[in-house]
Design an enzyme around this catalytic site. Structure first.
Site: not given
Ligand code: SAH
Ligand code: SF4
Length: 415
Positions: A149, A387
């Site tokens: 992420c 995101c």
């Molecule tokens: N922190 C929370 C919500 C925000 S992230 C969480 O982790 O659930 C929202 C979603 O986007 C999460 O499922 C995360 O795993 C996904 N996500 C983040 N970076 C990503 C990427 N590079 N490609 C695909 N999904 C991603």
């Molecule tokens: Fe992990 Fe969600 Fe935070 Fe990205 S936004 S670092 S997926 S907890």
């Protein structure tokens, strides 16, 4: 005190506490956005209205702010003309500042927003045939370092306030021109017609932008209460989904005090792999997390829990992984659906996306076990709409470079 203070992650940066109630402004006025009716009434009383007047005015102002979306006290027509300047001298109706707004060729819209103290965060709107989903941020950055992420690579700057969270939804309604003009009572039972999106309107909210919403629990709760209030933004809790990486101690509270749909970022089915890609797993393991899902208040076959699973090549995408996923969901008797998310790469990312064939094979195994497992279509690729990607992209790229890319994307779409 924010819950974040109570739940530090060892070895990681603790969230910076932020004022829970009112952020002071340089001009001494108070921004009303983010405040509940009762708090608005208290402020009116402190400013000199008697208790009865304060309560009545607060009710009227609340309706104008959150239900009608007005940004000027002069537009509040049922408030006496002489009263309006009195309000404007003491209060403001704020919105996050827009740094950049992008429109993808597929209709996806993305905004880079800025808080009053200069921190950037983002919001994405994704229109579909039958719904329009707004992806809302809860923090600037994130303290959890999920390895796939992009947000996880940023240092957490701070939690967003209730006003900054609900302000995103309000700004989206401004941009989409969607405030009710007249009366708009919340129907007892929503019908399809009332919520049909027509590929355009904002009908759903997902707390899936930047940040971990359950590490900013109280502010997220207060903001969503304004979104769900029948005299506020009036969106049904069934239309709101909160996504967590697995902050187990806050999950039951989320169901009880907010009551929205739950999405869980599972992403792996073995301890080793989940420890690596979702490090909060070292603190709250898979079994503990799935038990908290089984206990989630309000989950049922009609309101299933979404398990998000990002597809990473040779990491978590084998047939065995898919079978183990099915086994776990069944072992805990979870009313579940699985969202398979193709990994969205970013510069320097340590992973690659699984092949389409692999994703399909994975999806089939889950689907054949009777669990819905749609593959999410990437949206807004031309504007980096995943995101956590816009902010960093904006930091690195010059305006000229961005313009050039936008022109290229538009030319590609025409070709
Ligand atoms: N922190 C929370 C919500 C925000 S992230 C969480 O982790 O659930 C929202 C979603 O986007 C999460 O499922 C995360 O795993 C996904 N996500 C983040 N970076 C990503 C990427 N590079 N490609 C695909 N999904 C991603
Ligand atoms: Fe992990 Fe969600 Fe935070 Fe990205 S936004 S670092 S997926 S907890």
């Amino acid at each position: 005190m924010p819950d974040t203070d109570l739940m530090p992650i060892p070895g990681q940066i603790d969230p910076v506490p932020v004022a829970r109630d009112i952020t002071p402004r340089a001009d001494g006025r108070i921004d009303l956005i983010g405040l509940p009716r009762k708090r608005i009434a208290e402020l009116f009383a402190e400013a000199g209205l008697d208790a009865r007047q304060a309560k009545l005015r607060a009710k009227q102002v609340f309706h104008w702010l959150y239900h009608r979306g007005v940004t000027d006290f002069e537009a509040m027509t049922d408030i006496a003309k002489t009263m309006r300047p009195w309000l404007a001298e003491r209060f403001v109706i704020g919105r996050p500042d827009v740094v950049e707004a992008q429109h993808s060729t597929d209709g996806t819209r993305k905004w880079l927003l800025r808080t009053a103290d200069g921190h950037d965060f983002e919001m994405v709107f994704i229109p579909d045939a039958d719904r329009g989903t707004l992806c809302v941020s809860s923090q600037v950055g994130c303290t959890l370092n999920c390895r796939f992420c992009h947000t996880g690579t940023m240092r957490l700057v701070r939690n967003l306030t209730p006003g900054e969270i609900v302000g995103q939804v309000m700004l989206a309604r401004d941009a989409l021109g969607e405030w009710p003009k007249g009366r708009m009572d919340m129907p007892e039972e929503e019908t399809a017609a009332e919520y049909t999106a027509d590929g355009r309107l904002l009908t759903n909210i997902v707390m899936m932008g930047m940040g971990e919403p359950l590490y900013n629990f109280e502010n997220v709760r207060d903001a969503l209460q304004l979104v769900m209030d029948g005299d506020g933004l009036a969106l049904s809790k069934r239309r709101i989904t909160l996504s967590t990486s697995g902050v187990v101690p806050a999950m039951a509270k989320c169901g009880e005090e907010i009551g929205v749909n739950l999405a869980v970022s599972l992403h792996a089915v073995t301890k080793d792999i989940r420890d690596e890609i979702v490090p909060i797993n070292k603190k709250y393991g898979i079994e503990e997390l799935l038990q908290a899902c089984a206990d989630y208040p309000g989950a049922s076959n009609a309101r299933r829990i979404t398990f998000e699973y990002v597809m990473l090549k040779d990491k978590n995408d084998s047939d065995d992984d898919a079978r183990e996923l099915v086994r776990l969901l069944k072992a805990y008797k979870l009313p579940a659906k699985v969202n398979l998310i193709p990994f969205n790469p970013w510069p320097g990312a340590p992973y690659e996306c699984s092949t389409p064939e692999r994703i399909k094979a994975f999806s089939n195994i889950v689907f054949e076990a009777g669990i819905s497992a749609p593959v999410r279509t990437p949206r807004g690729r031309d504007i980096d709409a995943a995101c956590g990607q816009l902010r960093t992209a904006a930091e690195k790229k010059s305006r000229a470079q961005r313009d050039r890319e936008a022109a290229e994307a538009a030319a590609d779409a025409e070709a």
